[in-house]
Design a protein around this motif. Structure first.
Motif: not given
Ligand SMILES: NC(=O)c1ccc[n+]([C@@H]2O[C@H](COP(=O)([O-])OP(=O)(O)OC[C@H]3O[C@@H](n4cnc5c(N)ncnc54)[C@H](OP(=O)(O)O)[C@@H]3O)[C@@H](O)[C@H]2O)c1
Length: 282
Positions: A222-233
């Protein structure tokens, strides 16, 4: 931004996930300011990371701060600005588990303060500094339980739903500035955050868990992509989406969780175990 350009203020750095996040960020080339409450723990962690990862000592610093104390929060914001932080990772958090009626009001206040109010106040204090950076990121570490309300997690879930709402609104508010606001939602992760009671609940409901390295890798992504949100699993990612569109469709899917919790409630009402219900979760 590239990890090598990141100067990361990391709260909750002494915890099960935070320690691995710190190592992952440092290995990727970032500089890190570790934050926790205990000087001794921070100093020992810092020494361990420097010797284990063989990184130059000037890429790592630490600051003791209690996020529940206004003076401490202000001191942390000042130290982070002086150090030149351009990334803030709100990772510190406390658990709460149990039927609402059994959760102490003081615990409710502490959970909401630590998991929601403190990240809001720290972000607010740091915004003038972050706006002066060429590029800056604020990453809020939430939870699957910030998207799906589960029996037994009304207090913790409220704190993480709130954090997700804060991150989303602020992301849109700052969209035309250089400050990106992001939200990471891990599912259950293997750390001491989860009490024995929660482990029982998770086993009985077939809840999957990740290791901290999975969450740390997602954070770096996320740091590198700057994506808004991410869920794991998976299937948690899918469940979060369905729950967002039509929550009542999932109500019956959590009957088992309610039944497991009812047993916990019955146990909690017996005089010998009265104190044990509302301690930990995820
Ligand atoms: N583990 C899971 O299953 C799971 C799942 C989803 C999301 N999460 C989220 O992931 C984050 C990290 O969880 P974890 O499993 O690493 O928890 P953890 O091992 O219990 O670590 C919690 C961290 O928060 C810090 N902290 C707590 N209260 C604080 C306060 N008042 N002031 C400053 N620091 C404080 C602790 O620092 P001290 O050294 O001062 O105690 C510690 O570094 C949390 O936000 C949690 O909600 C966890």
């Amino acid at each position: 931004m590239k990890a090598a350009d990141a100067r990361v203020l990391l709260t909750g750095a002494t915890g099960g996930i935070g320690q691995v996040m710190a190592a992952t960020l440092l290995q990727a080339g970032a500089s890190v300011m570790l934050v926790g409450r205990a000087e001794g723990r921070l100093s020992a962690l810092s020494d361990d990371l420097i010797s284990r990862l063989k990184i130059p000592a000037d890429r790592l610093t630490w600051q003791a701060a209690d996020l529940l104390q206004t003076d401490s929060l202000t001191g942390l914001a000042d130290a982070a600005a002086a150090w030149g932080a351009n990334v803030v990772v709100h990772n510190a958090g406390v658990p709460s588990f149990g039927p609402l009626a059994a959760v102490d009001p003081g615990e409710i206040a502490r959970v909401l303060h630590t998991n929601l109010l403190a990240p809001m106040l720290l972000t607010r204090s740091l915004l003038p500094h972050l706006h002066r950076q060429k590029r800056a990121q604020v990453i809020c570490v939430g939870s699957t339980l910030g998207s799906i309300g589960l029996p037994g997690f009304s207090v913790y879930g409220a704190s993480k739903f709130g954090l997700r709402g804060f991150a989303e609104a602020l992301r849109r508010e700052l969209a035309d500035t250089a400050v990106r606001v992001q939200y990471l939602g891990p599912r259950t992760t293997h750390t001491s955050f989860n009490s024995p009671e929660v482990e029982v609940y998770n086993r009985a409901t077939g809840t999957a868990h990740d290791m901290p390295a999975t969450v740390a890798t997602a954070l770096l992504g996320m740091l590198e992509s700057e994506s808004a949100q991410r869920f794991v699993g998976f299937p948690e990612k899918l469940a979060a989406r369905i729950n967002g569109c039509a929550p009542s469709l999932l109500d019956s899917a959590f009957n088992k969780h309610r039944q497991v919790l009812s047993k916990a409630l019955a146990a909690s009402l017996s005089p010998t175990t009265e104190h044990a219900t509302s301690r930990n979760s995820k």
